[in-house]
Scaffold this motif. Structure first.
Motif, PDB file in Angstrom:
ATOM      1  N   ALA A 188     -34.272 -18.365 -14.959  1.00 18.13           N
ATOM      2  CA  ALA A 188     -34.015 -19.397 -15.962  1.00 18.13           C
ATOM      3  C   ALA A 188     -33.656 -20.731 -15.309  1.00 18.13           C
ATOM      4  O   ALA A 188     -33.972 -21.796 -15.848  1.00 18.13           O
ATOM      5  N   VAL A 189     -32.988 -20.688 -14.167  1.00 20.10           N
ATOM      6  CA  VAL A 189     -32.706 -21.915 -13.415  1.00 20.10           C
ATOM      7  C   VAL A 189     -34.021 -22.608 -13.057  1.00 20.10           C
ATOM      8  O   VAL A 189     -34.180 -23.828 -13.234  1.00 20.10           O
ATOM      9  N   MET A 190     -34.986 -21.825 -12.564  1.00 20.20           N
ATOM     10  CA  MET A 190     -36.286 -22.390 -12.209  1.00 20.20           C
ATOM     11  C   MET A 190     -37.030 -22.900 -13.434  1.00 20.20           C
ATOM     12  O   MET A 190     -37.745 -23.894 -13.376  1.00 20.20           O
ATOM     13  N   VAL A 191     -36.850 -22.216 -14.567  1.00 15.89           N
ATOM     14  CA  VAL A 191     -37.489 -22.657 -15.813  1.00 15.89           C
ATOM     15  C   VAL A 191     -36.970 -24.034 -16.209  1.00 15.89           C
ATOM     16  O   VAL A 191     -37.751 -24.948 -16.530  1.00 15.89           O
ATOM     17  N   LEU A 192     -35.662 -24.212 -16.193  1.00 15.31           N
ATOM     18  CA  LEU A 192     -35.086 -25.504 -16.569  1.00 15.31           C
ATOM     19  C   LEU A 192     -35.564 -26.617 -15.632  1.00 15.31           C
ATOM     20  O   LEU A 192     -35.854 -27.731 -16.077  1.00 15.31           O
ATOM     21  N   ALA A 193     -35.648 -26.297 -14.354  1.00 16.49           N
ATOM     22  CA  ALA A 193     -36.144 -27.291 -13.400  1.00 16.49           C
ATOM     23  C   ALA A 193     -37.613 -27.606 -13.669  1.00 16.49           C
ATOM     24  O   ALA A 193     -38.046 -28.762 -13.560  1.00 16.49           O
ATOM     25  N   ALA A 194     -38.385 -26.589 -14.035  1.00 19.54           N
ATOM     26  CA  ALA A 194     -39.823 -26.768 -14.271  1.00 19.54           C
ATOM     27  C   ALA A 194     -40.100 -27.661 -15.476  1.00 19.54           C
ATOM     28  O   ALA A 194     -41.177 -28.257 -15.572  1.00 19.54           O
ATOM     29  N   MET A 195     -39.142 -27.742 -16.414  1.00 17.52           N
ATOM     30  CA  MET A 195     -39.340 -28.609 -17.577  1.00 17.52           C
ATOM     31  C   MET A 195     -38.603 -29.937 -17.426  1.00 17.52           C
ATOM     32  O   MET A 195     -38.485 -30.710 -18.378  1.00 17.52           O
ATOM     33  N   GLY A 196     -38.134 -30.207 -16.208  1.00 16.48           N
ATOM     34  CA  GLY A 196     -37.556 -31.509 -15.903  1.00 16.48           C
ATOM     35  C   GLY A 196     -36.076 -31.643 -16.176  1.00 16.48           C
ATOM     36  O   GLY A 196     -35.536 -32.749 -16.118  1.00 16.48           O
ATOM     37  N   GLU A 197     -35.378 -30.525 -16.460  1.00 17.69           N
ATOM     38  CA  GLU A 197     -33.939 -30.577 -16.719  1.00 17.69           C
ATOM     39  C   GLU A 197     -33.174 -30.084 -15.489  1.00 17.69           C
ATOM     40  O   GLU A 197     -32.498 -29.056 -15.512  1.00 17.69           O
ATOM     41  N   GLN A 198     -33.280 -30.843 -14.397  1.00 14.59           N
ATOM     42  CA  GLN A 198     -32.679 -30.421 -13.144  1.00 14.59           C
ATOM     43  C   GLN A 198     -31.165 -30.348 -13.224  1.00 14.59           C
ATOM     44  O   GLN A 198     -30.544 -29.437 -12.663  1.00 14.59           O
ATOM     45  N   ALA A 199     -30.539 -31.268 -13.948  1.00 13.00           N
ATOM     46  CA  ALA A 199     -29.079 -31.245 -14.050  1.00 13.00           C
ATOM     47  C   ALA A 199     -28.610 -29.973 -14.760  1.00 13.00           C
ATOM     48  O   ALA A 199     -27.634 -29.329 -14.337  1.00 13.00           O
ATOM     49  N   ASN A 200     -29.307 -29.587 -15.827  1.00  9.56           N
ATOM     50  CA  ASN A 200     -28.961 -28.344 -16.515  1.00  9.56           C
ATOM     51  C   ASN A 200     -29.243 -27.129 -15.635  1.00  9.56           C
ATOM     52  O   ASN A 200     -28.505 -26.137 -15.661  1.00  9.56           O
ATOM     53  N   ALA A 201     -30.320 -27.208 -14.855  1.00  3.07           N
ATOM     54  CA  ALA A 201     -30.622 -26.127 -13.918  1.00  3.07           C
ATOM     55  C   ALA A 201     -29.492 -25.957 -12.916  1.00  3.07           C
ATOM     56  O   ALA A 201     -29.102 -24.828 -12.573  1.00  3.07           O
ATOM     57  N   ASN A 202     -28.939 -27.063 -12.456  1.00  2.10           N
ATOM     58  CA  ASN A 202     -27.829 -26.992 -11.499  1.00  2.10           C
ATOM     59  C   ASN A 202     -26.591 -26.347 -12.121  1.00  2.10           C
ATOM     60  O   ASN A 202     -25.862 -25.603 -11.447  1.00  2.10           O
ATOM     61  N   VAL A 203     -26.352 -26.627 -13.392  1.00  2.00           N
ATOM     62  CA  VAL A 203     -25.197 -26.024 -14.070  1.00  2.00           C
ATOM     63  C   VAL A 203     -25.372 -24.514 -14.170  1.00  2.00           C
ATOM     64  O   VAL A 203     -24.455 -23.745 -13.843  1.00  2.00           O
ATOM     65  N   LEU A 204     -26.564 -24.074 -14.618  1.00  3.94           N
ATOM     66  CA  LEU A 204     -26.791 -22.636 -14.749  1.00  3.94           C
ATOM     67  C   LEU A 204     -26.738 -21.951 -13.397  1.00  3.94           C
ATOM     68  O   LEU A 204     -26.212 -20.833 -13.272  1.00  3.94           O
ATOM     69  N   ASN A 205     -27.230 -22.603 -12.362  1.00  7.18           N
ATOM     70  CA  ASN A 205     -27.161 -22.023 -11.025  1.00  7.18           C
ATOM     71  C   ASN A 205     -25.705 -21.873 -10.568  1.00  7.18           C
ATOM     72  O   ASN A 205     -25.325 -20.841  -9.998  1.00  7.18           O
ATOM     73  N   ALA A 206     -24.893 -22.886 -10.831  1.00  9.59           N
ATOM     74  CA  ALA A 206     -23.478 -22.811 -10.455  1.00  9.59           C
ATOM     75  C   ALA A 206     -22.753 -21.734 -11.271  1.00  9.59           C
ATOM     76  O   ALA A 206     -21.881 -21.033 -10.744  1.00  9.59           O
ATOM     77  N   TRP A 207     -23.129 -21.588 -12.537  1.00  7.61           N
ATOM     78  CA  TRP A 207     -22.543 -20.544 -13.385  1.00  7.61           C
ATOM     79  C   TRP A 207     -22.927 -19.155 -12.867  1.00  7.61           C
ATOM     80  O   TRP A 207     -22.106 -18.240 -12.840  1.00  7.61           O
ATOM     81  N   PHE A 208     -24.175 -19.010 -12.426  1.00  6.71           N
ATOM     82  CA  PHE A 208     -24.636 -17.750 -11.846  1.00  6.71           C
ATOM     83  C   PHE A 208     -23.880 -17.417 -10.564  1.00  6.71           C
ATOM     84  O   PHE A 208     -23.446 -16.280 -10.358  1.00  6.71           O
ATOM     85  N   GLY A 242     -45.643 -25.178 -14.421  1.00  9.23           N
ATOM     86  CA  GLY A 242     -44.604 -26.087 -14.881  1.00  9.23           C
ATOM     87  C   GLY A 242     -44.797 -26.398 -16.354  1.00  9.23           C
ATOM     88  O   GLY A 242     -45.862 -26.124 -16.924  1.00  9.23           O
ATOM     89  N   VAL A 243     -43.769 -26.981 -16.950  1.00 13.68           N
ATOM     90  CA  VAL A 243     -43.835 -27.334 -18.368  1.00 13.68           C
ATOM     91  C   VAL A 243     -43.322 -28.768 -18.538  1.00 13.68           C
ATOM     92  O   VAL A 243     -42.247 -28.993 -19.101  1.00 13.68           O
ATOM     93  N   PRO A 244     -44.074 -29.755 -18.049  1.00 14.21           N
ATOM     94  CA  PRO A 244     -43.638 -31.144 -18.233  1.00 14.21           C
ATOM     95  C   PRO A 244     -43.651 -31.501 -19.713  1.00 14.21           C
ATOM     96  O   PRO A 244     -44.387 -30.896 -20.507  1.00 14.21           O
ATOM     97  N   PRO A 245     -42.839 -32.478 -20.120  1.00 12.72           N
ATOM     98  CA  PRO A 245     -42.710 -32.818 -21.549  1.00 12.72           C
ATOM     99  C   PRO A 245     -44.039 -33.113 -22.238  1.00 12.72           C
ATOM    100  O   PRO A 245     -44.204 -32.789 -23.424  1.00 12.72           O
TER     101      PRO A 245
END
Length: 257
Positions: free
Chosen positions: A196-216, A129-132
């Motif tokens: 990349a969805v998992m990457v965004l989630a791993a750095m704490g940006e779950q909302a952005n991860a959800n957007v990229l997942n929906a785009w995929f 993971g990559v926490p802030p």
């Protein structure tokens, strides 16, 4: 209607470069389909009107194998669609792009290679993971994605010693990839955008991860429709995917303009 993304991003430019290097047209399944020149989906299922850029602390560097950027099924372009600070390069074993090396050494970035930890070289750090708090002050994480088929990605990693000095961001994928367009040889092989969805989630940006997942997911369904893998009577699910993506944007704080 949602505002379009920027008309050009790093993968678009790399696509144009790779096409200029080709001595003959690139052919693939669905070669006779009339495609949008930007998203490469069938014109009837183009998603460009829905594309929106996200506000994120993440940066991505896509290192793409040979003609990967020419493939309409490539999902790496989806990252560049939504993540403004995305860079794209063609991989070469013998001639490393100096712009890539300069990016990796840029002091504003803290690079991570997104790759399974089992392939780490001796002494190479593996993180889950990559926490802030793990990002140095004044830096932003740069996630290096090796974009190609599985054997190609392994080759790129093993034969690119300039990547071996960076930590690996590795995931335990306990579910099958939803990437229905090109199945991987291993159960944990995900499409580039899914990683990349998992990457965004791993750095704490779950909302952005959800957007990229929906785009995929919208991309996958639109691709299958363009291949005539869905009948015209099944367009409603795609409409539902558009609505799901738009709701994810709202949840991420991306508003209409």
């Amino acid at each position: 209607m949602l505002q379009h993304c920027s008309p050009e991003h790093a993968v678009h430019r790399l696509y144009a470069l790779r096409k200029s290097m080709s001595t003959k047209p690139f052919t693939a399944r669905g070669k006779n389909l009339r495609r949008c020149g930007r998203c490469l989906l069938g014109q009837s299922y183009c998603t460009c009107a829905h594309c929106r850029a996200l506000q994120t602390h993440a940066s991505f560097a896509l290192i793409m194998y040979d003609d990967e950027v020419l493939k309409p099924t490539n999902s790496g372009r989806l990252i560049a669609d939504l993540i403004p600070d995305t860079h794209a390069f063609l991989w070469s074993r013998t001639e490393v792009n100096p712009e890539l090396l300069a990016l990796l050494d840029d002091p504003q970035y803290q690079p991570y290679v997104v790759f399974p930890g089992e392939y780490a070289f001796e002494g190479q750090q593996v993180v889950g993971g990559v926490p802030p708090e793990t990002i140095a002050p004044g830096k932003r994480p740069l996630f290096i994605m090796l974009d190609g088929r599985w054997r190609e990605a392994v080759k790129m990693f093993r034969k690119s010693p300039y990547l071996h000095r960076f930590p690996l961001l590795s995931f335990e994928a306990g579910e099958l990839a939803r990437y229905a367009l090109r199945k991987g040889q291993r159960e944990f092989q995900f499409g580039t955008a899914e990683v990349a969805v998992m990457v965004l989630a791993a750095m704490g940006e779950q909302a952005n991860a959800n957007v990229l997942n929906a785009w995929f997911e919208l991309f996958v369904e639109s691709s299958l429709l363009g291949r005539n893998r869905r009948s015209s009577s099944e367009l409603l699910p795609r409409d539902a995917l558009v609505a799901n993506y738009q709701q994810a944007l709202i949840d991420a704080g991306v508003t209409r303009k």
